[in-house]
Design a protein around this motif. Sequence first.
Motif, PDB file in Angstrom:
ATOM      1  N   UNK A  11      44.839  46.390  46.474  1.00 50.06           N
ATOM      2  CA  UNK A  11      44.976  45.210  45.612  1.00 50.06           C
ATOM      3  C   UNK A  11      44.325  45.445  44.257  1.00 50.06           C
ATOM      4  N   UNK A  12      43.239  46.202  44.217  1.00 46.18           N
ATOM      5  CA  UNK A  12      42.556  46.475  42.948  1.00 46.18           C
ATOM      6  C   UNK A  12      43.330  47.478  42.107  1.00 46.18           C
ATOM      7  N   UNK A  13      43.789  48.572  42.730  1.00 48.09           N
ATOM      8  CA  UNK A  13      44.412  49.667  41.982  1.00 48.09           C
ATOM      9  C   UNK A  13      45.771  49.293  41.417  1.00 48.09           C
ATOM     10  N   UNK A  14      46.401  48.255  41.951  1.00 51.28           N
ATOM     11  CA  UNK A  14      47.719  47.833  41.438  1.00 51.28           C
ATOM     12  C   UNK A  14      47.652  47.479  39.966  1.00 51.28           C
ATOM     13  N   UNK A  58      34.114  40.369  45.218  1.00 48.61           N
ATOM     14  CA  UNK A  58      34.942  39.301  44.656  1.00 48.61           C
ATOM     15  C   UNK A  58      36.421  39.651  44.574  1.00 48.61           C
ATOM     16  N   UNK A  59      37.155  38.765  43.942  1.00 43.39           N
ATOM     17  CA  UNK A  59      38.600  38.895  43.797  1.00 43.39           C
ATOM     18  C   UNK A  59      38.959  40.257  43.187  1.00 43.39           C
ATOM     19  N   UNK A  60      39.800  41.045  43.868  1.00 44.42           N
ATOM     20  CA  UNK A  60      40.134  42.383  43.349  1.00 44.42           C
ATOM     21  C   UNK A  60      40.843  42.343  42.001  1.00 44.42           C
ATOM     22  N   UNK A  61      41.530  41.250  41.700  1.00 42.86           N
ATOM     23  CA  UNK A  61      42.184  41.151  40.391  1.00 42.86           C
ATOM     24  C   UNK A  61      41.153  41.063  39.270  1.00 42.86           C
ATOM     25  N   UNK A  62      40.047  40.359  39.523  1.00 44.14           N
ATOM     26  CA  UNK A  62      38.979  40.295  38.517  1.00 44.14           C
ATOM     27  C   UNK A  62      38.299  41.660  38.362  1.00 44.14           C
ATOM     28  N   UNK A  63      38.085  42.329  39.494  1.00 40.49           N
ATOM     29  CA  UNK A  63      37.462  43.650  39.435  1.00 40.49           C
ATOM     30  C   UNK A  63      38.354  44.626  38.680  1.00 40.49           C
ATOM     31  N   UNK A  64      39.676  44.565  38.931  1.00 39.27           N
ATOM     32  CA  UNK A  64      40.623  45.438  38.230  1.00 39.27           C
ATOM     33  C   UNK A  64      40.606  45.156  36.734  1.00 39.27           C
ATOM     34  N   UNK A  65      40.476  43.895  36.363  1.00 40.91           N
ATOM     35  CA  UNK A  65      40.433  43.543  34.944  1.00 40.91           C
ATOM     36  C   UNK A  65      39.203  44.140  34.271  1.00 40.91           C
ATOM     37  N   UNK A  66      38.079  44.199  34.996  1.00 42.24           N
ATOM     38  CA  UNK A  66      36.874  44.802  34.419  1.00 42.24           C
ATOM     39  C   UNK A  66      37.062  46.306  34.252  1.00 42.24           C
ATOM     40  N   UNK A  67      37.664  46.961  35.239  1.00 42.52           N
ATOM     41  CA  UNK A  67      37.926  48.395  35.120  1.00 42.52           C
ATOM     42  C   UNK A  67      38.874  48.691  33.949  1.00 42.52           C
ATOM     43  N   UNK A  68      39.873  47.829  33.754  1.00 42.87           N
ATOM     44  CA  UNK A  68      40.865  48.042  32.700  1.00 42.87           C
ATOM     45  C   UNK A  68      40.423  47.469  31.360  1.00 42.87           C
ATOM     46  N   UNK A  70      40.287  44.389  30.478  1.00 39.52           N
ATOM     47  CA  UNK A  70      41.328  43.430  30.113  1.00 39.52           C
ATOM     48  C   UNK A  70      40.792  42.019  30.310  1.00 39.52           C
ATOM     49  N   UNK A  71      41.012  41.162  29.332  1.00 40.39           N
ATOM     50  CA  UNK A  71      40.545  39.784  29.413  1.00 40.39           C
ATOM     51  C   UNK A  71      41.541  38.954  30.221  1.00 40.39           C
ATOM     52  N   UNK A  72      41.014  38.232  31.209  1.00 39.65           N
ATOM     53  CA  UNK A  72      41.853  37.328  31.989  1.00 39.65           C
ATOM     54  C   UNK A  72      41.824  35.961  31.316  1.00 39.65           C
ATOM     55  N   UNK A  73      42.629  35.822  30.283  1.00 38.02           N
ATOM     56  CA  UNK A  73      42.532  34.600  29.508  1.00 38.02           C
ATOM     57  C   UNK A  73      43.851  34.283  28.828  1.00 38.02           C
ATOM     58  N   UNK A  74      44.303  33.056  29.001  1.00 37.16           N
ATOM     59  CA  UNK A  74      45.434  32.538  28.239  1.00 37.16           C
ATOM     60  C   UNK A  74      44.893  31.495  27.279  1.00 37.16           C
ATOM     61  N   UNK A  75      44.414  30.382  27.814  1.00 37.55           N
ATOM     62  CA  UNK A  75      43.668  29.402  27.031  1.00 37.55           C
ATOM     63  C   UNK A  75      42.180  29.612  27.267  1.00 37.55           C
ATOM     64  N   UNK A  76      41.849  29.958  28.499  1.00 41.59           N
ATOM     65  CA  UNK A  76      40.471  30.238  28.872  1.00 41.59           C
ATOM     66  C   UNK A  76      40.481  31.008  30.179  1.00 41.59           C
ATOM     67  N   UNK A  77      39.378  31.643  30.535  1.00 40.97           N
ATOM     68  CA  UNK A  77      39.368  32.532  31.707  1.00 40.97           C
ATOM     69  C   UNK A  77      39.161  31.842  33.046  1.00 40.97           C
ATOM     70  N   UNK A  78      38.713  30.585  33.040  1.00 36.48           N
ATOM     71  CA  UNK A  78      38.308  29.937  34.291  1.00 36.48           C
ATOM     72  C   UNK A  78      39.441  29.876  35.304  1.00 36.48           C
ATOM     73  N   UNK A  79      40.602  29.425  34.861  1.00 36.44           N
ATOM     74  CA  UNK A  79      41.719  29.222  35.781  1.00 36.44           C
ATOM     75  C   UNK A  79      42.868  30.188  35.516  1.00 36.44           C
ATOM     76  N   UNK A  80      42.600  31.290  34.829  1.00 36.17           N
ATOM     77  CA  UNK A  80      43.689  32.208  34.464  1.00 36.17           C
ATOM     78  C   UNK A  80      44.428  32.744  35.684  1.00 36.17           C
ATOM     79  N   UNK A  81      43.689  33.227  36.680  1.00 37.02           N
ATOM     80  CA  UNK A  81      44.332  33.838  37.837  1.00 37.02           C
ATOM     81  C   UNK A  81      45.145  32.824  38.633  1.00 37.02           C
TER      82      UNK A  81
END
Length: 316
Positions: A11-14, A58-68, A70-81
């Motif tokens: 899930x993270x490496x995707x 934690x959520x592998x998508x958040x961990x992947x974003x840190x490795x890449x 990449x900001x998880x943000x459209x309007x704000x990061x709280x509810x992006x995922x």
Amino acid sequence: MNTLTDRYLAATLTSVPAQRRDEIAAELRGSIEDMIEDRAGNGQDPATAERDVLTELGNPERLAARYADRRLQLIGPTYYLVWARLMRLLLSFVPAIVGTVVAVIDAADGGSVGDVIGSGIGAAIEVAVQIAFWVTLAFAIAERSKTKLDLPDWTVDQLPDAPVDRQVSRTDTVAAVVTITLLLAYLPWQHFRSWVQAADGTNIPIIDPALWTSWLPALIAVLVASVAFEIVKYRVGRRTWPLFGVKVLLDLAFTLPVIWLLHTDRLLNPALVDRFDWLGNDDNLSNVATLSVVITAIVVFWDIVDSAIKTRRANA
């Protein structure tokens, strides 16, 4: 293997850059195993330790974003995922359903083929735009107003299964099913809406209508079986010699009758031949039939050879 760690890594490496996946996989797996060993060394059950470690990561998508980076943000990061997941879910089926319903209603009202297709696509696009706008607006308001949505925390139970290394891809299966389905749809379609018309404007089917009481139902049954075969092959996930044998039988069950009908001048509608004078001149009809037989045989032969080569490589 399909352990929690394997699923977490998958899930993270995707979502990380392809050129860094091996490096990140080795680093992350090593860190996870070290943390599990530390907990197990202190007397904790290894299975429980694995769950606790992954939950802390934690959520592998958040961990992947840190490795890449990449900001998880459209309007704000709280509810992006949550926003991204909901958008993918709604856009995956709602526009298609609405577009299909609109197209069916237009077809029932007697609309032309072009109008039916156009209205269906237009409705699907409009619904997609509306979903994107209103869902994004709702999350933007929640983000800016700091509204608590009281969403459940991420847990390791939400991890999807690690992907299986498949020899039969979804793309190939979809392409094969779509091709066969289009051929299936064309057989009845040409009977009522072919591209050839008589002098009085009536439709002239391409295939001899007399075949509907003999060969065409059998050919349609073979095509339906071919669709089922492609689905079964995808579910199996790998190429096997028994599956290859079934494919050869289905190919021959469709091709041999078509070649025989072409060779005996029984496939084409006699009214079609009369409509085009040049088909009745000299040996033109025979030449067209011979050329069609040769092309059909070459295509099927190549398909069988290609399948045999892929099956041999898969079982080497």
